[in-house]
Design an enzyme around this catalytic site. Structure first.
Site, short mmCIF file in Angstrom:
data_model
loop_
_atom_site.label_atom_id
_atom_site.label_comp_id
_atom_site.label_asym_id
_atom_site.label_seq_id
_atom_site.Cartn_x
_atom_site.Cartn_y
_atom_site.Cartn_z
N ASN A 276 -7.71 -3.64 14.09
CA ASN A 276 -9.10 -3.85 13.66
C ASN A 276 -9.21 -4.98 12.63
O ASN A 276 -10.25 -5.16 12.01
CB ASN A 276 -9.69 -2.55 13.09
CG ASN A 276 -9.00 -2.10 11.81
OD1 ASN A 276 -8.03 -2.73 11.36
ND2 ASN A 276 -9.48 -1.03 11.20
N GLU B 73 -9.84 -2.38 4.98
CA GLU B 73 -10.47 -2.09 6.26
C GLU B 73 -11.74 -2.92 6.44
O GLU B 73 -12.24 -3.51 5.47
CB GLU B 73 -10.83 -0.60 6.31
CG GLU B 73 -9.63 0.35 6.20
CD GLU B 73 -8.83 0.46 7.50
OE1 GLU B 73 -8.89 -0.47 8.34
OE2 GLU B 73 -8.14 1.47 7.67
N ASP C 111 0.82 -1.21 0.00
CA ASP C 111 0.00 0.00 0.00
C ASP C 111 0.85 1.27 0.00
O ASP C 111 2.06 1.22 0.22
CB ASP C 111 -0.99 0.00 1.19
CG ASP C 111 -0.37 -0.52 2.48
OD1 ASP C 111 0.87 -0.46 2.62
OD2 ASP C 111 -1.11 -0.98 3.35
N HIS D 27 -7.40 -5.26 9.79
CA HIS D 27 -7.10 -4.95 8.39
C HIS D 27 -5.77 -5.58 7.96
O HIS D 27 -4.86 -5.76 8.77
CB HIS D 27 -7.14 -3.44 8.11
CG HIS D 27 -5.98 -2.63 8.60
ND1 HIS D 27 -6.14 -1.44 9.26
CD2 HIS D 27 -4.64 -2.81 8.52
CE1 HIS D 27 -4.96 -0.93 9.56
NE2 HIS D 27 -4.02 -1.75 9.12
C1 GLP Z 1 -0.83 -0.15 8.61
C2 GLP Z 1 -0.52 -0.77 7.23
C3 GLP Z 1 -0.60 -2.26 7.27
C4 GLP Z 1 0.07 -2.73 8.54
C5 GLP Z 1 -0.79 -2.36 9.71
C6 GLP Z 1 -0.18 -2.66 11.07
O1 GLP Z 1 -1.79 0.82 8.59
N1 GLP Z 1 -1.29 -0.30 6.15
O2 GLP Z 1 -0.01 -2.80 6.11
O3 GLP Z 1 0.24 -4.11 8.52
O4 GLP Z 1 -1.26 -1.05 9.61
O5 GLP Z 1 0.72 -1.69 11.46
P1 GLP Z 1 1.81 -1.92 12.58
O6 GLP Z 1 2.75 -2.94 12.05
O7 GLP Z 1 2.46 -0.59 12.79
O8 GLP Z 1 1.09 -2.42 13.79
#
Ligand code: GLP
Length: 236
Positions: free
Chosen positions: A128, A135, A67, A130
């Site tokens: 959540n 989402e 992303d 995702h």
């Molecule tokens: C972000 C990214 C995801 C990631 C997730 C978890 O918003 N878009 O690809 O896996 O949230 O983030 P973190 O690893 O900081 O907990």
């Protein structure tokens, strides 16, 4: 789906790194799907260490990031382009032309297919549920597209990045779809810390796709490895 529990995120990350480096030696033109966020940072450090110590070459590797925020340039310090350069790309011998991110102009799913598909997809997970920026509410048949970010995701990402300034967090992003992710040959999901417990428990208990927790789509994939640290409560 196979789940492995590690004492800490260091050991889990090293385990994931070993899978990737072993695969790289077997297939130097690996097609690798990459994640951003705080979770894969240690994994990328381990891959850099391996490159330095063992001279593992990335010159033929193609990467596809999950992303990117809409409206941030590649040079913006909060962009995922910048994150990848800082944590991985600038420290290995990858060719910049072989690193791809979703954007408004490219048919990303088609591009991935042209390169023969993703061999290994690395995933983190939002609290959540995702994956990438799919989402709650996302279709399991979704392809790469522009999505609206959940308010919870905006808040969490403001706390971790963007200097804590929620106004700086874009409200939209380009994200690989769930169908796109499911087309990867192998998936490695990393989840560290207690706040990922609920999402991981929901995956483990799922019998079918639950759109309230998009990561449940992974129960339908034949080759998923979930690596968690001991802070994640599996509810067992
Ligand atoms: C972000 C990214 C995801 C990631 C997730 C978890 O918003 N878009 O690809 O896996 O949230 O983030 P973190 O690893 O900081 O907990």
């Amino acid at each position: 789906m196979k789940i492995l529990v590690f004492r800490n995120k260091e050991e889990a990350s090293q385990y994931a790194a070993n899978i990737i480096t072993n695969k790289l030696r077997e297939k130097p033109d690996l097609r690798l799907g990459l994640a951003t966020g705080s979770t894969p940072i240690l994994l990328y450090q381990d891959l850099v260490n391996d490159h330095v110590q063992n001279q593992t070459s990335w010159s033929n590797v193609i990467t596809f990031n999950l992303d990117e925020y809409k409206g941030l340039s590649a040079h913006d310090v909060d962009s995922y382009h910048h994150f990848m350069n800082e944590h991985l790309f600038s420290k290995i011998n990858i060719n910049d032309k072989n690193t791809f991110f979703p954007n408004a102009k490219t048919d990303y799913d088609d591009l991935i297919k042209q390169y023969g598909g993703i061999d290994i997809q690395i995933l983190g997970i939002g609290r959540n549920g995702h994956i990438a920026f799919n989402e709650p509410g996302a279709s399991e048949y979704s392809k790469t597209r522009l999505v609206d970010l959940d308010q919870d995701t905006i808040q969490v990402n403001a706390n971790k990045f963007f200097n804590g300034d929620i106004k700086k967090v874009p409200t939209q992003a380009f994200s690989m779809g769930l169908k796109t992710i499911m087309e990867a040959k192998q998936i490695i999901l990393l989840a560290f810390g207690a706040d990922k417990s609920k999402a991981i428990q929901t995956i483990l208990q799922a019998q079918e796709y639950n759109k309230d927790c998009p990561a449940t789509v992974l129960i339908k994939h034949p080759n998923v490895l979930v690596l968690v640290d001991s802070e994640v409560n599996l509810g067992m």
